[in-house]
Enzyme design. Structure first.
Site, PDB file in Angstrom:
ATOM      1  CG  ASP A  71       3.612  15.832  -2.610  1.00 15.04           C
ATOM      2  OD1 ASP A  71       3.493  15.753  -3.853  1.00 15.04           O
ATOM      3  OD2 ASP A  71       2.685  15.538  -1.835  1.00 15.04           O
ATOM      4  N   GLY A  72       6.731  14.616  -3.776  1.00 13.81           N
ATOM      5  CA  GLY A  72       6.936  13.557  -4.757  1.00 13.81           C
ATOM      6  C   GLY A  72       8.387  13.357  -5.135  1.00 13.81           C
ATOM      7  NE  ARG A  99      -3.544   4.521  -5.376  1.00 13.23           N
ATOM      8  CZ  ARG A  99      -3.870   5.315  -4.359  1.00 13.23           C
ATOM      9  NH1 ARG A  99      -3.898   4.835  -3.119  1.00 13.23           N
ATOM     10  NH2 ARG A  99      -4.161   6.585  -4.583  1.00 13.23           N
ATOM     11  CE1 TYR A 159      -3.350   2.857   0.466  1.00 11.95           C
ATOM     12  CE2 TYR A 159      -2.070   3.428   2.417  1.00 11.95           C
ATOM     13  CZ  TYR A 159      -3.045   3.744   1.475  1.00 11.95           C
ATOM     14  OH  TYR A 159      -3.694   4.945   1.551  1.00 11.95           O
ATOM     15  CB  SER A 167      -4.048  11.660   5.728  1.00 13.24           C
ATOM     16  OG  SER A 167      -5.036  11.014   4.950  1.00 13.24           O
ATOM     17  CE  LYS A 178      -0.948  15.706  -1.247  1.00 14.32           C
ATOM     18  NZ  LYS A 178      -1.396  14.642  -2.162  1.00 14.32           N
ATOM     19  CE1 TYR A 186      -8.533  12.347  -1.364  1.00  9.22           C
ATOM     20  CE2 TYR A 186      -8.018  11.749   0.901  1.00  9.22           C
ATOM     21  CZ  TYR A 186      -7.699  11.746  -0.440  1.00  9.22           C
ATOM     22  OH  TYR A 186      -6.540  11.138  -0.876  1.00  9.22           O
ATOM     23  CG  HIS A 209      -2.479  11.069  -4.734  1.00  4.63           C
ATOM     24  ND1 HIS A 209      -3.611  11.810  -4.494  1.00  4.63           N
ATOM     25  CD2 HIS A 209      -2.468  10.128  -3.759  1.00  4.63           C
ATOM     26  CE1 HIS A 209      -4.253  11.333  -3.450  1.00  4.63           C
ATOM     27  NE2 HIS A 209      -3.580  10.311  -2.979  1.00  4.63           N
ATOM     28  CB  THR A 257      -6.736  15.637  -1.992  1.00  9.03           C
ATOM     29  OG1 THR A 257      -5.684  15.586  -1.011  1.00  9.03           O
ATOM     30  CG2 THR A 257      -6.395  14.683  -3.126  1.00  9.03           C
TER      31      THR A 257
END
Length: 418
Positions: free
Chosen positions: A339-340, A181, A30, A112, A283, A146, A307, A172
């Site tokens: 980010d990322g 995924r 995950y 989150s 975001k 969210y 993301h 987000t």
């Protein structure tokens, strides 16, 4: 060296190595996986290696100060903590441990919506850390939001985080549905039954992450999406038409279909701004066009993000998308973060040189949390902080304002100045 041998961590890569050993497959996949072929996940890191540094020499760098401000609040460093869901999968202390590490290091943490510790309990854990007056700055807590189909649920959550002391809302905007995924599908990812989405679920909740795939009668929307996904994949319990579809799907994907509003648009961002006095950051922006719209609607911040490569595979690495977003809001009163793929102090320096106000770490925090809870998160933050300070000094920078676009270029071609 055996893969099962844990390392004494001296880098983020070492922490990741150890996490691969200690985490369950359900949690590890995950956290580490991206969408589809994971092209974007890989490119988020690779893109930093395509940028070269242009250091200045013979500068007095005996003292390096990384202090900066985010939306008017002073923090010790532009290295911050991204919102990552379900942190108790990594360590039972979960979000509380991360909040305490953020408090100790005086950094910004975004919690989150899908945390396994409530917003109130998380910020309270951070506030329990005694204030250290020997260094500048204070810890800063923002909340990632969210927008649920039930707007009342969304508004109630906003009121809770305002009351708890969070200083910004980070909406987000790239998740009308969950990216595909593959690892989570294969694992039929779900939360252990002793954990929940602590900001939303309680004993009377009709839809929970732990049970959504077990319900005899799931929501019609969730069932419809799952059946469509199953049509393009292997059938179980028979191969012909009319056979029962086995719900081999991530419970998070089903949860998103059931709860998150895919009609979300710019009017909804304006609605959130209208019901709160907190500054709003969006975001998930990757293009100049959307950055301009965000600025036009009046948001205070933009977090350039794909993301973590977990939504639409094949999009730009965030460090590659950053310049066009910055150019689109030049002269506007909008802070831009990214980010990322940030794994090293030089990555932080490159992002700031391109114009980012701050960078946010996702997976590195999880690897630290898996390694040693609160102390592991503190270690992760300290490792990259020390690398950043060294990179600044070796580039001739003693404070954040010294870092400019003149410090970076693409590749080895001096004419390819960014």
């Amino acid at each position: 060296m055996s893969r099962q041998q844990q390392l004494v961590p001296i880098s983020i890569a070492d922490l990741e190595h150890n996490a691969h050993i200690t985490l369950s497959l359900n949690a590890l996949d995950y956290y580490r996986s991206g969408a589809n072929d994971m092209q974007t996940l890989k490119d988020n890191q690779d893109a930093f290696s395509r940028i070269r540094l242009r250091p200045r020499i013979l500068r007095d760098v005996s003292q390096v100060d990384t202090q900066t401000t985010l939306l008017g609040h002073t923090v010790s460093s532009p290295i911050c903590i991204s919102p990552t869901a379900m942190q108790r999968l990594a360590n039972d202390a979960g979000e509380k441990a991360t909040a305490r590490a953020a408090a100790k290091s005086k950094k910004c943490m975004i919690l989150s919506s899908w945390s396994t510790t409530s917003a109130e309990d998380t910020i309270e854990a951070g506030q329990e850390i005694p204030e250290d007056l020997s260094t500048p700055g204070l810890p800063l807590y923002w909340f990632q939001l969210y927008v649920y189909k039930d707007r009342e649920v969304t508004e109630q959550l906003i009121r809770r985080v305002e009351k708890a002391g969070y200083k910004a809302l980070v909406i987000t905007v790239d998740t009308p549905f969950l990216g595909h995924r593959l690892a989570d599908v294969r694992n039929v990812f779900k939360l252990p039954t002793h954990m929940n989405m602590a900001n939303f679920e309680h004993k009377d909740s009709k839809v929970t992450m732990a049970t959504i795939l077990d319900d005899e009668k799931p929501t019609e929307e969730a069932e419809s999406l799952l059946e469509k996904m199953a049509q393009s994949g292997p059938k179980a319990r028979g191969q012909g038409r009319g056979t029962k579809v086995v719900r081999q799907e991530s419970s998070l994907a089903a949860y998103v279909v059931a709860q998150i509003d895919p009609t979300l648009n710019w009017k909804d961002i304006a609605w959130v701004r209208s019901i709160t006095k907190l500054p709003v950051v969006v975001k998930g922006v990757l293009t100049a066009e959307d950055a301009a719209l965000a600025a036009e609607i009046g948001v205070e911040g933009i977090l350039v993000s794909n993301h973590g490569g977990r939504q639409l595979d094949g999009v730009l690495a965030t460090i590659d998308a950053l310049p066009e977003v910055l150019d689109a809001v030049k002269g506007k009163n909008v802070e831009v973060y990214m980010d990322g793929g940030v794994r090293k102090g030089t990555d932080v320096l490159k992002a700031l040189a391109l114009g980012a106000k701050a960078v946010f770490l996702g997976r590195p925090i999880l690897w630290g949390l898996a390694h040693d809870g609160e102390d592991g998160v503190t270690l992760a933050l300290n490792l990259i902080q020390r690398e950043f300070e060294l990179a600044m000094a070796l580039s001739g920078c003693c404070k954040i304002s010294d870092i400019t676009r003149n410090h970076v270029q693409h590749g080895t071609d001096a004419r390819s100045r960014l």
